[in-house]
Write a protein that holds these residues in place. Structure first.
Motif, mmCIF file in Angstrom:
data_model
loop_
_atom_site.group_PDB
_atom_site.id
_atom_site.type_symbol
_atom_site.label_atom_id
_atom_site.label_comp_id
_atom_site.label_asym_id
_atom_site.label_seq_id
_atom_site.Cartn_x
_atom_site.Cartn_y
_atom_site.Cartn_z
ATOM 1 N N ASN A 121 0.823 -1.216 0.000
ATOM 2 C CA ASN A 121 0.000 0.000 0.000
ATOM 3 C C ASN A 121 0.859 1.270 0.000
ATOM 4 N N ARG A 122 1.989 1.197 -0.690
ATOM 5 C CA ARG A 122 2.869 2.366 -0.828
ATOM 6 C C ARG A 122 2.835 2.812 -2.288
ATOM 7 N N VAL A 123 1.708 3.444 -2.634
ATOM 8 C CA VAL A 123 1.442 3.799 -4.023
ATOM 9 C C VAL A 123 2.434 4.838 -4.519
ATOM 10 N N GLU A 124 2.767 5.800 -3.693
ATOM 11 C CA GLU A 124 3.694 6.855 -4.114
ATOM 12 C C GLU A 124 5.058 6.278 -4.479
ATOM 13 N N ASP A 125 5.535 5.309 -3.705
ATOM 14 C CA ASP A 125 6.816 4.681 -4.011
ATOM 15 C C ASP A 125 6.749 3.903 -5.323
ATOM 16 N N ALA A 126 5.606 3.252 -5.573
ATOM 17 C CA ALA A 126 5.446 2.520 -6.826
ATOM 18 C C ALA A 126 5.484 3.469 -8.018
ATOM 19 N N ILE A 127 4.833 4.629 -7.898
ATOM 20 C CA ILE A 127 4.864 5.619 -8.979
ATOM 21 C C ILE A 127 6.277 6.145 -9.189
ATOM 22 N N ASP A 128 7.004 6.382 -8.092
ATOM 23 C CA ASP A 128 8.377 6.902 -8.183
ATOM 24 C C ASP A 128 9.286 5.918 -8.913
ATOM 25 N N VAL A 129 9.140 4.625 -8.629
ATOM 26 C CA VAL A 129 9.948 3.614 -9.313
ATOM 27 C C VAL A 129 9.650 3.620 -10.809
ATOM 28 N N PHE A 130 8.375 3.761 -11.166
ATOM 29 C CA PHE A 130 8.004 3.768 -12.583
ATOM 30 C C PHE A 130 8.650 4.945 -13.318
ATOM 31 N N TYR A 131 8.610 6.121 -12.711
ATOM 32 C CA TYR A 131 9.188 7.294 -13.359
ATOM 33 C C TYR A 131 10.718 7.221 -13.443
ATOM 34 N N ARG A 132 11.358 6.472 -12.555
ATOM 35 C CA ARG A 132 12.829 6.386 -12.525
ATOM 36 C C ARG A 132 13.392 5.294 -13.427
ATOM 37 N N ILE A 133 12.560 4.513 -14.063
ATOM 38 C CA ILE A 133 13.056 3.391 -14.870
ATOM 39 C C ILE A 133 14.073 3.828 -15.928
ATOM 40 N N PRO A 134 13.849 4.929 -16.677
ATOM 41 C CA PRO A 134 14.855 5.324 -17.679
ATOM 42 C C PRO A 134 16.232 5.608 -17.083
ATOM 43 N N LYS A 135 16.312 6.009 -15.815
ATOM 44 C CA LYS A 135 17.599 6.299 -15.192
ATOM 45 C C LYS A 135 18.420 5.039 -14.935
ATOM 46 N N TYR A 150 -2.325 -1.708 -12.418
ATOM 47 C CA TYR A 150 -2.935 -2.686 -11.511
ATOM 48 C C TYR A 150 -2.924 -2.167 -10.076
ATOM 49 N N VAL A 151 -1.819 -1.571 -9.692
ATOM 50 C CA VAL A 151 -1.701 -1.043 -8.329
ATOM 51 C C VAL A 151 -2.654 0.136 -8.119
ATOM 52 N N LEU A 152 -2.680 1.052 -9.071
ATOM 53 C CA LEU A 152 -3.503 2.254 -8.926
ATOM 54 C C LEU A 152 -4.993 1.931 -8.980
ATOM 55 N N CYS A 153 -5.371 0.986 -9.817
ATOM 56 C CA CYS A 153 -6.794 0.649 -9.962
ATOM 57 C C CYS A 153 -7.317 -0.185 -8.804
ATOM 58 N N GLY A 154 -6.456 -0.527 -7.879
ATOM 59 C CA GLY A 154 -6.904 -1.317 -6.733
ATOM 60 C C GLY A 154 -7.509 -0.499 -5.612
ATOM 61 N N LEU A 184 -7.977 -0.745 -17.403
ATOM 62 C CA LEU A 184 -8.740 0.472 -17.123
ATOM 63 C C LEU A 184 -10.235 0.217 -17.186
ATOM 64 N N ILE A 185 -10.677 -0.514 -18.199
ATOM 65 C CA ILE A 185 -12.112 -0.788 -18.350
ATOM 66 C C ILE A 185 -12.619 -1.638 -17.198
ATOM 67 N N SER A 186 -11.844 -2.639 -16.805
ATOM 68 C CA SER A 186 -12.256 -3.500 -15.684
ATOM 69 C C SER A 186 -12.391 -2.692 -14.402
ATOM 70 N N ALA A 187 -11.466 -1.775 -14.175
ATOM 71 C CA ALA A 187 -11.521 -0.954 -12.960
ATOM 72 C C ALA A 187 -12.746 -0.040 -12.974
ATOM 73 N N LEU A 188 -13.048 0.550 -14.113
ATOM 74 C CA LEU A 188 -14.207 1.440 -14.206
ATOM 75 C C LEU A 188 -15.507 0.667 -14.019
ATOM 76 N N CYS A 189 -15.574 -0.525 -14.562
ATOM 77 C CA CYS A 189 -16.782 -1.349 -14.359
ATOM 78 C C CYS A 189 -16.935 -1.742 -12.901
ATOM 79 N N ARG A 190 -15.829 -1.994 -12.246
ATOM 80 C CA ARG A 190 -15.887 -2.405 -10.846
ATOM 81 C C ARG A 190 -16.426 -1.300 -9.944
#
Length: 447
Positions: A121-135, A150-154, A184-190
């Motif tokens: 449940n550390r969403v901010e850290d997950a986003i930070d890792v995604f943005y740092r991948i090119p580095k 998947y993490v964000l739609c949970g 995205l569609i599955s999350a919106l339907c949920r």
């Protein structure tokens, strides 16, 4: 093979000039891989006792074998830190991977790390890792984006961050794939945002992606359950999707029929049933039972007889709920005796009537004042083993009805059933709510 003696002096001079010394056996590729393997095994079998950290163990193991750490070693360290709940040590490992190591790590390391942070449940850290991948000398793709989605739609909070993440991923050169739209569609339907899910699905089709049958079925199912959506709107959606290649299946048509029946549009549900047959499908007993209930609820008893006869001609075997719905229609036409005969037919065909079936007939008999016939039916219930805990209380109820000349309502029957200690199962509850076997003549006569 050419012998050396056969070579000319000029060719011998060429060989002496360009001959290479033998390669050292300690510098070959297999030896390097062997050392890395040994270092990894040493890392995996090393004790993890404080204050010694896993990162220092990794460095020491590979230095011992005089080789560089591998992506597999870092992946093992990150997984171990997550499993042992040492998330505070992950940033130091990630920083070393970014600044010290020279190899190109695979994207799977970061997708796993995103999932680790999402599970914690550390969403901010997950986003930070995604943005740092090119580095990390790694090109991000839709694989890592899908892991983050998947993490964000949970969670509801994570869903609010999805638009910004999608905008930034586009700037990172990541193109949405079919799997991304599906998430995205599955999350919106949920969460019940079916309208937005339909818009994204249309956007997916307009971008050249093939229509996903499972996604379309999911949207249709969610649309049928959406409050405030009319049955005609559901039918219109099906027709619109057919134009882009969607072929509804049995479950899809069942959802549409159920939606129409709940909205009191039994005739429209009958049309859907006919459309299924035109398209080469053989509706099952569940579809026929729903349509049968719909036309009976609308008072269309002529079509009800046609539907019931048709399912028998097609070789379908009615279950207890199909019989109960049809008996309910007979009782509404004050043809109780035909309903009682139907129970006899059920037993001959090996279908045992349940409490709902008998309640339908008891309600009709009590409504018509045929209390003696109702007593006989209650006795028959006893012989058939239906509602054993209810029989005595049902007899008391009939005696009270004789004395006070009142008609029991639905809640009275339900209270007796619950007080008998033999509560209905989930299926019977569902069909009780659907059929509503016991109705009240007048509100002041209800017990």
């Amino acid at each position: 093979m050419v012998r050396t003696s056969s070579l000319t002096p000029r060719s011998k001079f060429f060989l002496r000039k360009h001959r290479k010394w033998p390669v050292s056996p300690y510098d070959t590729k297999w030896h390097k891989l062997f050392n890395q393997h040994q270092a990894l095994q040493t890392l995996k079998h090393s004790p993890l006792n404080p204050p010694q950290t896993l990162l220092s163990t990794l460095i020491h193991s590979f230095n011992t074998f005089n080789c560089d750490p591998t992506p597999e070693a870092y992946n093992f360290v990150l997984k171990t830190l997550f499993k042992t709940s040492q998330l505070s040590h992950i940033p130091s490992v990630v920083d070393r991977l970014e600044s010290i190591e020279k190899f190109h790590p695979p994207e799977s390391i970061f997708t796993n790390l995103i999932r680790f942070y999402g599970s914690a449940n550390r969403v901010e850290d997950a986003i930070d890792v995604f943005y740092r991948i090119p580095k990390f000398r790694c090109d991000p793709s839709a694989v890592s984006l899908n892991s983050l989605l998947y993490v964000l739609c949970g969670s509801s909070e994570g869903l609010k961050m999805v638009p910004q993440v999608l905008m930034n991923s586009r700037a990172m050169g990541i193109r949405l794939e079919e799997s991304s739209f599906r998430i995205l569609i599955s999350a919106l339907c949920r969460i019940g945002s079916v309208g937005y899910a339909i818009e994204i699905m249309k956007c997916m089709i307009s971008n050249g992606y093939d229509l996903d049958v499972k996604i379309c079925s999911l949207v249709l199912s969610s649309l049928c359950e959406q409050k405030g959506v009319g049955g005609l709107e559901v039918v219109g959606f099906v027709e619109e999707m057919k134009k882009v290649g969607f072929c509804p299946g049995m479950l899809d048509y069942s959802n549409v029929s159920r939606c129409l029946v709940k909205q009191g549009k039994g005739l429209d549900a009958l049309r859907v049933l006919c459309k299924m047959k035109v398209e080469g499908m053989k509706p099952d007993i569940v579809c026929y039972t729903m349509v049968l209930y719909g036309v009976i609820a609308n008072g269309d008893y002529k079509n009800a007889d046609k539907v019931f006869d048709e399912l028998l001609v097609l070789g379908l075997v009615p279950d207890v709920y199909t019989y109960s719905v049809y008996i309910n229609g007979l009782c509404k036409q004050n043809n109780v005796e035909a309903g009682i005969k139907m129970i006899t037919c059920m037993e001959e065909l090996g279908c045992k009537p349940n409490l709902i079936t008998y309640n339908l007939l008891l309600k009709a008999l009590c409504k018509n004042g045929e209390l003696s016939r109702a007593r006989e039916l209650v006795s028959e219930m006893t012989l058939n083993g239906v509602g054993r805990g209810l029989v005595c209380k049902a007899m008391d109820l009939l005696q009270i009805m004789v004395d006070k000349n009142v008609v029991p309502g639905a809640r009275a029957w339900e209270a007796l059933l619950l007080s008998s200690g033999t509560g209905p199962c989930l299926v019977e509850n569902t069909w009780t709510n659907l059929v509503n076997p016991v109705e009240v003549n007048t509100s002041h006569q209800t017990l």
